[in-house]
Design an enzyme around this catalytic site. Sequence first.
Site, PDB file in Angstrom:
ATOM      1  CG  ASP A   1      -0.147   2.006  -5.886  1.00 43.01           C
ATOM      2  OD1 ASP A   1      -1.370   1.745  -6.108  1.00 43.01           O
ATOM      3  OD2 ASP A   1       0.594   1.784  -4.724  1.00 43.01           O
TER       4      ASP A   1
ATOM      5  N   GLY B   1       0.886  -1.367   0.248  1.00 39.87           N
ATOM      6  CA  GLY B   1      -0.114   0.098   0.111  1.00 39.87           C
ATOM      7  C   GLY B   1       0.762   1.210  -0.112  1.00 39.87           C
TER       8      GLY B   1
ATOM      9  NE  ARG C   1       5.531  -3.395  -4.434  1.00 35.24           N
ATOM     10  CZ  ARG C   1       4.339  -3.665  -4.321  1.00 35.24           C
ATOM     11  NH1 ARG C   1       3.487  -3.454  -3.101  1.00 35.24           N
ATOM     12  NH2 ARG C   1       3.427  -3.817  -5.330  1.00 35.24           N
TER      13      ARG C   1
ATOM     14  CD  GLN D   1      -2.953  -7.018  -3.482  1.00 37.06           C
ATOM     15  OE1 GLN D   1      -3.732  -7.581  -4.051  1.00 37.06           O
ATOM     16  NE2 GLN D   1      -1.847  -6.562  -3.737  1.00 37.06           N
TER      17      GLN D   1
ATOM     18  CG  ASN E   1      -5.286   1.790  -7.201  1.00 33.49           C
ATOM     19  OD1 ASN E   1      -4.439   1.627  -6.440  1.00 33.49           O
ATOM     20  ND2 ASN E   1      -6.512   1.202  -7.165  1.00 33.49           N
ATOM     21  CE  LYS E   2      -1.972  -4.301  -6.717  1.00 36.83           C
ATOM     22  NZ  LYS E   2      -0.708  -4.593  -6.891  1.00 36.83           N
TER      23      LYS E   2
HETATM   24  O1  MRU Z   1       0.696  -3.952  -4.610  1.00 38.58           O
HETATM   25  P1  MRU Z   1      -0.072  -3.094  -3.373  1.00 38.58           P
HETATM   26  O2  MRU Z   1      -0.803  -4.157  -2.575  1.00 38.58           O
HETATM   27  O3  MRU Z   1       1.011  -2.256  -2.560  1.00 38.58           O
HETATM   28  O4  MRU Z   1      -1.089  -2.329  -4.387  1.00 38.58           O
HETATM   29  C1  MRU Z   1      -1.805  -1.323  -3.307  1.00 38.58           C
HETATM   30  C2  MRU Z   1      -2.709  -0.590  -4.033  1.00 38.58           C
HETATM   31  O5  MRU Z   1      -2.623  -0.720  -5.322  1.00 38.58           O
HETATM   32  C3  MRU Z   1      -3.688   0.355  -3.457  1.00 38.58           C
HETATM   33  O6  MRU Z   1      -4.838   0.653  -3.807  1.00 38.58           O
HETATM   34  C4  MRU Z   1      -2.737   1.844  -3.385  1.00 38.58           C
HETATM   35  O7  MRU Z   1      -1.475   1.577  -2.806  1.00 38.58           O
HETATM   36  C5  MRU Z   1      -3.413   2.742  -2.585  1.00 38.58           C
HETATM   37  S1  MRU Z   1      -3.325   2.460  -0.607  1.00 38.58           S
HETATM   38  C6  MRU Z   1      -3.928   3.608   0.061  1.00 38.58           C
END
Ligand code: MRU
Length: 365
Positions: free
Chosen positions: A244, A54, A90, A203, A254-255
């Site tokens: 992100d 996140g 990352r 997630q 975003n994801k």
């Molecule tokens: O790969 P992750 O679990 O780090 O991805 C998280 C996301 O895509 C969240 O939607 C994003 O970080 C926003 S968190 C407040």
Amino acid sequence: MKIGDKHYRTIWLNDDNWSVEIIDQTKLPHEFATRPLRSSADAAHAIRSMLVRGAPLIGATAAYGLALAMREDASDAHLASAASALQATRPTAINLRWAIERVREPLTRAPVNERAALAYRLAAEICDEDVAINEAIGRVGAEVFATRWRELGAKRPLNILTHCNAGWLATVDWGTAIAPIYKLYDAGVPVHVFVDETRPRNQGASLTAWELKSHGVPFTLIVDNAGGHLMQHGDVDVCIVGTDRVTADGSVCNKIGTYLKALAAHDNKVPFYVALPSPTIDWATARGSDVPIEDRGAREVTHISGRGSDGGVIEVALAPEGTQARNPGFDVTPPRLVTGLITERGVAEASNAGMKKLFGEKAAA
Ligand code: MRU
């Protein structure tokens, strides 16, 4: 956030005043376990292996990673190498770079013997600010949702769809996209959340479902492919996701899968909101297409893990052995599909002008 009777943040300083404790999110939802970080290498490992994840929490962990580094060796050389090792963990979430710079830059100007104390102070400041920002996002977003609920007649629960996990586990506390849901629920407005499972790492199924259940918020888990169908049938009143990185033109990274939800929402006239703290805005990157997208390993696609009937966590193969798989971790939703950006300062239009209206002085930096 409360787990049972105890209030937790996702990252905190231990009683020894130097080691850092995190919740190991790779164990959820089957086990709630915490883990100490005792070195900058531990912090980098925690981010890379997604013990923490996140965007805001990745940033907070990196900030503490630099504090641990300064405790190891406060020289310029170690500061530079720890910062670049943490940065390399990352690639997509801009909060990582933001937090590293926020700690690294003042350290370069501080006397070597004061660096460790300063780094711990700055890391704690980042964490406290994240909590305050997310609480404000919760208030702003709850008002948006309450308005939508009233527009729809205020007769039945507001049906909200969310993707991935942008709850308190993704931040230091509260979450971004889920904060308004907690606020609304706590205020007594009836809500119901459709939780996208969010393959391949799930997630949504593992983390968002766990969070909402712990808080008592009603939710239904859906497969990622179900959202469009539910929207066509009027089952979704509003969508909200985290991000992100939002680039200077208002594009939302975003994801993976967020873009498809935004397209379906647009086609069905379902409002699509993105919640973000201001450190997630990348003013220096002009367009969404310029964001580096994390390419993750094939195994997350070809295999899946979960709790077996004997209670143990097992991994099973889904595809024939040797199957090639591609696994981009994020996608970009263009601003035209975004109804509004919910920030700690209010709701912005997803555009450079819209964001500058709220964050003018930062935009000019
Ligand atoms: O790969 P992750 O679990 O780090 O991805 C998280 C996301 O895509 C969240 O939607 C994003 O970080 C926003 S968190 C407040």
